[in-house]
Design a protein around this motif. Structure first.
Motif, PDB file in Angstrom:
ATOM      1  N   ARG A  95       0.808  -1.316  -0.055  1.00  0.00           N
ATOM      2  CA  ARG A  95       0.186  -0.085  -0.077  1.00  0.00           C
ATOM      3  C   ARG A  95       0.774   1.521  -0.058  1.00  0.00           C
ATOM      4  O   ARG A  95       1.750   1.319   0.786  1.00  0.00           O
ATOM      5  CB  ARG A  95      -0.978   0.103   1.194  1.00  0.00           C
ATOM      6  N   SER A  96       0.875   2.166  -0.746  1.00  0.00           N
ATOM      7  CA  SER A  96       1.203   3.397  -1.128  1.00  0.00           C
ATOM      8  C   SER A  96       1.367   3.919   0.067  1.00  0.00           C
ATOM      9  O   SER A  96       0.443   4.210   0.752  1.00  0.00           O
ATOM     10  CB  SER A  96       0.920   4.247  -2.217  1.00  0.00           C
ATOM     11  N   THR A  97       2.577   4.447   0.821  1.00  0.00           N
ATOM     12  CA  THR A  97       2.628   5.382   2.110  1.00  0.00           C
ATOM     13  C   THR A  97       2.428   6.925   1.677  1.00  0.00           C
ATOM     14  O   THR A  97       2.043   7.487   2.689  1.00  0.00           O
ATOM     15  CB  THR A  97       3.927   4.958   2.789  1.00  0.00           C
ATOM     16  N   SER A  98       2.759   7.246   0.565  1.00  0.00           N
ATOM     17  CA  SER A  98       2.355   8.659   0.356  1.00  0.00           C
ATOM     18  C   SER A  98       1.888   8.609  -1.128  1.00  0.00           C
ATOM     19  O   SER A  98       2.409   9.257  -1.904  1.00  0.00           O
ATOM     20  CB  SER A  98       4.042   9.391   0.268  1.00  0.00           C
ATOM     21  N   PRO A  99       0.585   8.447  -1.050  1.00  0.00           N
ATOM     22  CA  PRO A  99      -0.047   8.382  -2.306  1.00  0.00           C
ATOM     23  C   PRO A  99      -0.399   9.964  -2.768  1.00  0.00           C
ATOM     24  O   PRO A  99      -0.341  10.675  -1.923  1.00  0.00           O
ATOM     25  CB  PRO A  99      -1.542   7.685  -2.012  1.00  0.00           C
ATOM     26  N   SER A 126       3.555   7.915 -11.469  1.00  0.00           N
ATOM     27  CA  SER A 126       4.146   6.482 -11.160  1.00  0.00           C
ATOM     28  C   SER A 126       3.323   5.345 -11.300  1.00  0.00           C
ATOM     29  O   SER A 126       3.800   4.080 -10.630  1.00  0.00           O
ATOM     30  CB  SER A 126       4.648   6.832  -9.825  1.00  0.00           C
ATOM     31  N   PHE A 127       2.040   5.322 -11.609  1.00  0.00           N
ATOM     32  CA  PHE A 127       1.267   4.048 -11.759  1.00  0.00           C
ATOM     33  C   PHE A 127       0.981   3.722 -13.313  1.00  0.00           C
ATOM     34  O   PHE A 127       1.022   4.744 -14.159  1.00  0.00           O
ATOM     35  CB  PHE A 127       0.012   4.353 -10.988  1.00  0.00           C
ATOM     36  N   SER A 181       1.170   0.258  -9.485  1.00  0.00           N
ATOM     37  CA  SER A 181       2.542   0.012 -10.245  1.00  0.00           C
ATOM     38  C   SER A 181       2.661  -1.253 -10.103  1.00  0.00           C
ATOM     39  O   SER A 181       2.099  -2.059  -9.738  1.00  0.00           O
ATOM     40  CB  SER A 181       3.343   1.348  -9.622  1.00  0.00           C
ATOM     41  N   SER A 184       3.141  -1.134  -6.108  1.00  0.00           N
ATOM     42  CA  SER A 184       2.402  -0.216  -5.130  1.00  0.00           C
ATOM     43  C   SER A 184       1.003  -0.172  -5.617  1.00  0.00           C
ATOM     44  O   SER A 184       0.488  -0.408  -6.689  1.00  0.00           O
ATOM     45  CB  SER A 184       3.108   1.133  -4.969  1.00  0.00           C
ATOM     46  N   ILE A 186      -2.953   2.257  -4.798  1.00  0.00           N
ATOM     47  CA  ILE A 186      -3.512   3.325  -4.214  1.00  0.00           C
ATOM     48  C   ILE A 186      -4.939   3.069  -4.284  1.00  0.00           C
ATOM     49  O   ILE A 186      -5.446   2.433  -5.257  1.00  0.00           O
ATOM     50  CB  ILE A 186      -2.875   4.515  -4.563  1.00  0.00           C
TER      51      ILE A 186
END
Length: 300
Positions: A95-99, A126-127, A181, A184, A186
């Motif tokens: 899970r993205s920590t800084s979406p 980035s996705f 990605s 990752s 989001i």
């Protein structure tokens, strides 16, 4: 150096995602994750991205695999096997920590009418792939629409099957997005009212006829605009250009024709919902006006 090389090998061995995997799990960074093999076999073997000895902290017990301290090198395609027979596959993501926030993704939606269909776009460089669906406050939702990006830009056409154009819009519609990605994940939700995102198509069938010293103009609502006209009214903005290049605007409501006393050389028209969205439609194409014939002097 060996640790760095191992990290690079693990990252490059992951399969690039161009669509959502049939089965995937999302975990939090540095937390343990349990992956189960959907089989009746009691003992199975595991591979990660095709590697029989993955470079990750793994504990196996029967049909269960535990990833200790999930990190980016531990993401990818986990497959369980009985000998050479593939039993099950699960793609593991962090899970993205800084979406990117909604503002950073520049999410925007637009509808051309009150028919329940809309278009949404957003940016997420980035996705690689998203899926989107519409949700209502009563729990109803549309089917997922899968969206592949191009240069980090995503566009989706969506339909709300439960939308009623005649009902009062008491609760906002929800756009739910999930993105992947290679390693990752989001998800985020955007709320809006259809009435706030409506931008009609341009009016159609604009015609200009000269009647003596006057110009008679007529037009029709956009083909995509719902009926009846008495209920779904439109405000029109007529723009005409004088011979000296000056452009004049006239706002008109409740009519689809008018006469001009002034001598115009071309005209175009736009429209909007007078009771909700203040967004005007794009202009129609310029309509050239026939030049008035000059009367010659009387012959005696």
């Amino acid at each position: 150096m060996l640790l760095l090389v191992g990290l690079v090998l693990c990252l490059t061995s992951a399969h690039a995602l161009s669509s959502f995997p049939q089965k995937f799990q999302v975990g939090n960074l540095d937390e343990d994750m349990v992956v189960k093999c959907n089989t009746s076999e009691e003992q199975v073997t595991w591979t990660l991205n095709g590697e029989a000895e993955p470079m990750a902290e793994l504990v196996t017990e029967g049909r269960t695999l535990t990833i200790l301290g999930l990190d980016l090198p531990a993401t990818g395609n986990y497959s369980c096997w009985a000998g050479s027979v593939l039993l099950d596959t699960t793609y593991v993501l962090v899970r993205s920590t800084s979406p990117p926030g909604k503002e950073g993704m520049n999410i925007s939606c637009q509808a051309d009418s009150y028919r329940g269909s809309l278009r949404c776009s957003w940016r997420a460089p980035s996705f690689t792939v998203f899926r989107a669906r519409l949700m209502r406050s009563n729990g109803s939702f549309s089917d997922w629409v899968h969206v592949a990006g191009r240069r980090g830009r995503f566009n989706a056409s969506l339909i709300d099957p439960s939308f009623c154009p005649f009902a009062e819009e008491l609760h906002p519609l929800q756009l739910h997005l999930e993105g992947l990605s290679d390693n990752s994940f989001i998800n985020l939700t955007v709320h809006f009212f259809i009435r706030d995102i409506v931008q009609p198509d341009p009016p159609q069938e604009l015609t200009v006829r000269r009647r003596g010293d006057q110009l008679h103009l007529s037009w029709a609502p956009p083909a995509s605009w719902p009926l009846p006209r008495s209920y779904f009214a439109l405000l029109y903005r007529l723009q005409y250009e004088l011979p000296n290049g000056t452009q004049v605007n006239k706002d008109l409501e409740g009519t689809e024709e008018m006469s001009l006393q002034e001598d115009a050389r071309r005209v175009r028209i736009s429209c909007r919902d007078p009771y909700a969205s203040p967004t005007w439609s794009p202009w129609s194409a310029w309509q050239e006006v026939e030049v008035a014939q000059q009367r010659g002097p009387a012959v005696h």
